[in-house]
Write a protein that holds these residues in place. Structure first.
Motif, PDB file in Angstrom:
ATOM      1  N   ARG A 145      59.230  10.199 -42.255  1.00 57.44           N
ATOM      2  CA  ARG A 145      60.536  10.747 -41.931  1.00 57.44           C
ATOM      3  C   ARG A 145      60.541  11.260 -40.491  1.00 57.44           C
ATOM      4  O   ARG A 145      59.671  11.998 -40.084  1.00 57.44           O
ATOM      5  CB  ARG A 145      60.861  11.893 -42.898  1.00 57.44           C
ATOM      6  CG  ARG A 145      62.222  12.513 -42.688  1.00 57.44           C
ATOM      7  CD  ARG A 145      62.427  13.643 -43.679  1.00 57.44           C
ATOM      8  NE  ARG A 145      63.696  14.325 -43.456  1.00 57.44           N
ATOM      9  CZ  ARG A 145      64.093  15.403 -44.128  1.00 57.44           C
ATOM     10  NH1 ARG A 145      63.299  15.915 -45.063  1.00 57.44           N
ATOM     11  NH2 ARG A 145      65.249  15.977 -43.874  1.00 57.44           N
ATOM     12  N   GLY A 146      61.548  10.872 -39.747  1.00 63.78           N
ATOM     13  CA  GLY A 146      61.673  11.315 -38.366  1.00 63.78           C
ATOM     14  C   GLY A 146      62.364  12.664 -38.275  1.00 63.78           C
ATOM     15  O   GLY A 146      62.535  13.352 -39.285  1.00 63.78           O
ATOM     16  N   PRO A 147      62.777  13.043 -37.078  1.00 61.66           N
ATOM     17  CA  PRO A 147      62.659  12.253 -35.847  1.00 61.66           C
ATOM     18  C   PRO A 147      61.224  12.193 -35.331  1.00 61.66           C
ATOM     19  O   PRO A 147      60.455  13.129 -35.488  1.00 61.66           O
ATOM     20  CB  PRO A 147      63.574  12.987 -34.880  1.00 61.66           C
ATOM     21  CG  PRO A 147      63.603  14.398 -35.360  1.00 61.66           C
ATOM     22  CD  PRO A 147      63.483  14.329 -36.851  1.00 61.66           C
ATOM     23  N   PHE A 148      60.905  11.052 -34.710  1.00 63.80           N
ATOM     24  CA  PHE A 148      59.556  10.776 -34.264  1.00 63.80           C
ATOM     25  C   PHE A 148      59.414  10.978 -32.753  1.00 63.80           C
ATOM     26  O   PHE A 148      60.373  10.808 -31.996  1.00 63.80           O
ATOM     27  CB  PHE A 148      59.194   9.319 -34.589  1.00 63.80           C
ATOM     28  CG  PHE A 148      59.301   8.963 -36.034  1.00 63.80           C
ATOM     29  CD1 PHE A 148      58.308   9.332 -36.930  1.00 63.80           C
ATOM     30  CD2 PHE A 148      60.398   8.258 -36.504  1.00 63.80           C
ATOM     31  CE1 PHE A 148      58.406   8.994 -38.275  1.00 63.80           C
ATOM     32  CE2 PHE A 148      60.514   7.916 -37.849  1.00 63.80           C
ATOM     33  CZ  PHE A 148      59.512   8.287 -38.744  1.00 63.80           C
ATOM     34  N   PRO A 149      58.205  11.287 -32.307  1.00 67.34           N
ATOM     35  CA  PRO A 149      57.944  11.160 -30.869  1.00 67.34           C
ATOM     36  C   PRO A 149      58.046   9.683 -30.511  1.00 67.34           C
ATOM     37  O   PRO A 149      57.840   8.811 -31.366  1.00 67.34           O
ATOM     38  CB  PRO A 149      56.519  11.691 -30.720  1.00 67.34           C
ATOM     39  CG  PRO A 149      55.897  11.433 -32.060  1.00 67.34           C
ATOM     40  CD  PRO A 149      56.993  11.625 -33.071  1.00 67.34           C
ATOM     41  N   TRP A 403      49.647  15.946 -25.560  1.00 64.12           N
ATOM     42  CA  TRP A 403      50.641  16.443 -24.624  1.00 64.12           C
ATOM     43  C   TRP A 403      52.091  16.090 -24.956  1.00 64.12           C
ATOM     44  O   TRP A 403      53.008  16.732 -24.437  1.00 64.12           O
ATOM     45  CB  TRP A 403      50.332  15.944 -23.223  1.00 64.12           C
ATOM     46  CG  TRP A 403      49.124  16.589 -22.622  1.00 64.12           C
ATOM     47  CD1 TRP A 403      47.900  16.041 -22.436  1.00 64.12           C
ATOM     48  CD2 TRP A 403      49.042  17.934 -22.132  1.00 64.12           C
ATOM     49  NE1 TRP A 403      47.041  16.949 -21.862  1.00 64.12           N
ATOM     50  CE2 TRP A 403      47.717  18.124 -21.666  1.00 64.12           C
ATOM     51  CE3 TRP A 403      49.948  19.005 -22.048  1.00 64.12           C
ATOM     52  CZ2 TRP A 403      47.295  19.328 -21.093  1.00 64.12           C
ATOM     53  CZ3 TRP A 403      49.513  20.190 -21.502  1.00 64.12           C
ATOM     54  CH2 TRP A 403      48.204  20.353 -21.042  1.00 64.12           C
ATOM     55  N   ALA A 404      52.295  15.089 -25.780  1.00 60.69           N
ATOM     56  CA  ALA A 404      53.677  14.681 -26.056  1.00 60.69           C
ATOM     57  C   ALA A 404      54.022  14.678 -27.524  1.00 60.69           C
ATOM     58  O   ALA A 404      55.069  14.161 -27.921  1.00 60.69           O
ATOM     59  CB  ALA A 404      53.948  13.291 -25.458  1.00 60.69           C
ATOM     60  N   GLY A 405      53.168  15.219 -28.368  1.00 64.48           N
ATOM     61  CA  GLY A 405      53.624  15.478 -29.723  1.00 64.48           C
ATOM     62  C   GLY A 405      52.905  14.779 -30.829  1.00 64.48           C
ATOM     63  O   GLY A 405      52.802  15.308 -31.932  1.00 64.48           O
ATOM     64  N   GLY A 406      52.413  13.580 -30.580  1.00 69.35           N
ATOM     65  CA  GLY A 406      51.714  12.861 -31.654  1.00 69.35           C
ATOM     66  C   GLY A 406      52.583  12.663 -32.865  1.00 69.35           C
ATOM     67  O   GLY A 406      53.795  12.471 -32.773  1.00 69.35           O
ATOM     68  N   ARG A 407      51.974  12.699 -34.013  1.00 69.81           N
ATOM     69  CA  ARG A 407      52.710  12.486 -35.252  1.00 69.81           C
ATOM     70  C   ARG A 407      53.742  13.574 -35.494  1.00 69.81           C
ATOM     71  O   ARG A 407      53.528  14.730 -35.191  1.00 69.81           O
ATOM     72  CB  ARG A 407      51.742  12.423 -36.442  1.00 69.81           C
ATOM     73  CG  ARG A 407      50.859  11.204 -36.428  1.00 69.81           C
ATOM     74  CD  ARG A 407      49.998  11.142 -37.689  1.00 69.81           C
ATOM     75  NE  ARG A 407      49.179   9.952 -37.664  1.00 69.81           N
ATOM     76  CZ  ARG A 407      49.576   8.745 -38.095  1.00 69.81           C
ATOM     77  NH1 ARG A 407      50.796   8.606 -38.574  1.00 69.81           N
ATOM     78  NH2 ARG A 407      48.749   7.729 -38.038  1.00 69.81           N
ATOM     79  N   SER A 408      54.856  13.151 -36.062  1.00 70.01           N
ATOM     80  CA  SER A 408      55.916  14.105 -36.345  1.00 70.01           C
ATOM     81  C   SER A 408      55.413  15.180 -37.297  1.00 70.01           C
ATOM     82  O   SER A 408      54.715  14.912 -38.275  1.00 70.01           O
ATOM     83  CB  SER A 408      57.124  13.388 -36.966  1.00 70.01           C
ATOM     84  OG  SER A 408      58.091  14.322 -37.346  1.00 70.01           O
ATOM     85  N   ARG A 409      55.738  16.409 -36.991  1.00 67.82           N
ATOM     86  CA  ARG A 409      55.325  17.518 -37.852  1.00 67.82           C
ATOM     87  C   ARG A 409      56.433  17.922 -38.821  1.00 67.82           C
ATOM     88  O   ARG A 409      56.325  18.922 -39.513  1.00 67.82           O
ATOM     89  CB  ARG A 409      54.918  18.704 -36.973  1.00 67.82           C
ATOM     90  CG  ARG A 409      53.693  18.429 -36.112  1.00 67.82           C
ATOM     91  CD  ARG A 409      53.364  19.618 -35.218  1.00 67.82           C
ATOM     92  NE  ARG A 409      52.105  19.419 -34.497  1.00 67.82           N
ATOM     93  CZ  ARG A 409      51.982  18.731 -33.378  1.00 67.82           C
ATOM     94  NH1 ARG A 409      53.051  18.177 -32.839  1.00 67.82           N
ATOM     95  NH2 ARG A 409      50.816  18.596 -32.797  1.00 67.82           N
ATOM     96  N   ARG A 410      57.515  17.151 -38.854  1.00 69.51           N
ATOM     97  CA  ARG A 410      58.617  17.510 -39.751  1.00 69.51           C
ATOM     98  C   ARG A 410      58.458  16.844 -41.085  1.00 69.51           C
ATOM     99  O   ARG A 410      57.850  15.797 -41.198  1.00 69.51           O
ATOM    100  CB  ARG A 410      59.936  17.105 -39.092  1.00 69.51           C
ATOM    101  CG  ARG A 410      60.142  17.766 -37.741  1.00 69.51           C
ATOM    102  CD  ARG A 410      61.541  17.544 -37.241  1.00 69.51           C
ATOM    103  NE  ARG A 410      61.696  18.117 -35.893  1.00 69.51           N
ATOM    104  CZ  ARG A 410      62.859  18.245 -35.288  1.00 69.51           C
ATOM    105  NH1 ARG A 410      63.977  17.889 -35.880  1.00 69.51           N
ATOM    106  NH2 ARG A 410      62.928  18.768 -34.078  1.00 69.51           N
TER     107      ARG A 410
END
Length: 410
Positions: A145-149, A403-410
């Protein structure tokens, strides 16, 4: 009124027959062909420039042109001492030299195909990349489930025009292009499709063809100069158009509901690496970038034998007049203090070691001046050439995760 100096020709009568009468001409030394050759006759002989060109089609006076490049707008050289003000001024200067105008045409994005495959969702997206062109892009969305980096993928040049986005994303939609794409992945990326690998690691990716590549085919190596001159005559330029289209692609990516607009990066190899740091400098949507095998100081690039001196592909990576203001790493430094990752092979034939080190040194000084030295990664890989190996990719992807988020944490 300008006066013309007159010389006394004391032996004119004797000289005239020498070049009028028939017979073999007197032997003359051949003109110099080296890149630093000056006038063949010298200032004390004929007193005029001849020949006008040195080796590699450089003008005979190229050293003087090079020495005049002081890059007065560079951070640390410019009289502007406030960094945000400098960044705005430098970006505005680059924007002016893009020649191609800015564009706010509605994207009118449309998903025309979506299917599962390769551990992700595969999409074909149509959108207006400029007010002149509607293009087909490929997009991969990871499972979950997104939103994704997200990563904007920017393809290379490589003198290979039948594929563009397919160099980075496996073309599930076009079996005819698959052999070329597979060969390219084997040659430069250790058999990987970089975009597919990123999607498996939790990133959404978008890839778009530049004018002349892939779906927008029609370019051949010898035709690049003609395309450039035609674009210049039409008030545009190859490099300026490419920069604008990359800005637009980043903005589209940020607008999509499946994407986290605060976690967008750009990534490219070779010409795509140039595009990656350039779009990071020019777009507020791009928060980080990975640049594999394209960074150098300009003066160190203009040396004998460099590919740039051949013209042709260079048109996609030059903005006429801009070097009177900024060096190549100065433009990339507009991105500071964003996280930026630069990697190159020690034996890369396209860039001198001195050019790479000059550029890295300049950029490190900028990031450190902003207390962000840890956000800039610069490296030269021993024993490697112009390539983006799986090991290089893995390190770059781990850096992106940090630095840019990797896997979505949501």
């Amino acid at each position: 009124m300008a006066r013309i100096r007159r010389r006394a020709f004391t032996a004119l009568a004797a000289l005239a027959p020498a070049y009028l009468r028939p017979g073999p001409a007197a032997a003359e030394p051949p003109p110099p062909t080296g890149p630093d050759a000056g006038p063949s006759t010298g200032p004390d002989a004929a007193g005029f420039e001849s020949p006008g060109l040195a080796g590699d089609h450089l003008p005979a006076f190229h050293r003087r042109l090079r020495d005049e490049l002081a890059f007065p707008l560079a951070w640390g050289t410019s009289p502007i001492r406030d960094f945000p003000t400098w960044r705005r001024t430098a970006r505005a200067t680059v924007e002016e030299h893009l020649v191609h105008p800015a564009d706010d045409t509605p994207f009118d994005a449309e998903v025309v195909d979506e299917r599962p495959g390769g551990g992700c969702r595969r999409r074909i997206v149509l959108f207006n990349v400029t007010r002149y062109s509607r293009v087909r892009a490929t997009m991969l969305l990871p499972k979950g489930r997104g939103p994704f980096p997200a990563v904007l993928l920017l393809h290379d040049h490589g003198a290979r025009f039948d594929i563009g986005k397919e160099k980075l994303v496996r073309p599930w939609y076009d079996e005819a292009r698959l052999p070329s794409a597979l060969a390219w992945a084997d040659r430069h990326f250790g058999g990987r499709f970089v975009g597919d690998e990123l999607a498996r690691r939790g990133w959404a990716v978008l890839a778009v063809d530049a004018l002349g590549w892939g779906d927008r085919f029609g370019l051949a190596y010898e035709g690049q100069q003609a395309l450039a001159s035609n674009l210049f005559n039409l008030g545009s330029s190859p490099a300026g158009l490419m920069a604008r289209e990359d800005q637009r692609a980043a903005a589209l990516l940020a607008s999509l509901p499946e994407v986290d607009g605060d976690r967008i990066a750009a990534l490219g190899f070779s010409m795509g690496a140039y595009r990656a740091w350039q779009v990071a400098a020019l777009s507020d949507h791009v928060r980080a970038a990975v640049s594999a095998c394209w960074m150098t100081g300009l003066k160190e690039m203009m040396v004998p034998g460099n590919n740039t001196l051949r013209g042709q592909s260079a048109y996609f990576m030059l903005h006429p007049g801009l070097p009177r203001h900024l060096d190549i790493p100065d433009v990339a430094s507009i991105a500071a203090p964003k996280p930026m990752y630069f990697t190159d092979g020690e034996d890369d034939p396209l860039f001198t070691a001195a050019g790479v080190e000059t550029a890295y040194r300049k950029m490190r000084a900028v990031w450190r001046s902003q207390g962000a030295g840890d956000r800039l990664h610069t490296e030269v890989r021993p024993g490697l050439g112009h390539t983006f190996t799986p090991a290089m990719q893995d390190d770059a992807f781990a850096w992106l995760d940090r630095w840019a988020g990797g896997r979505s944490r949501r």
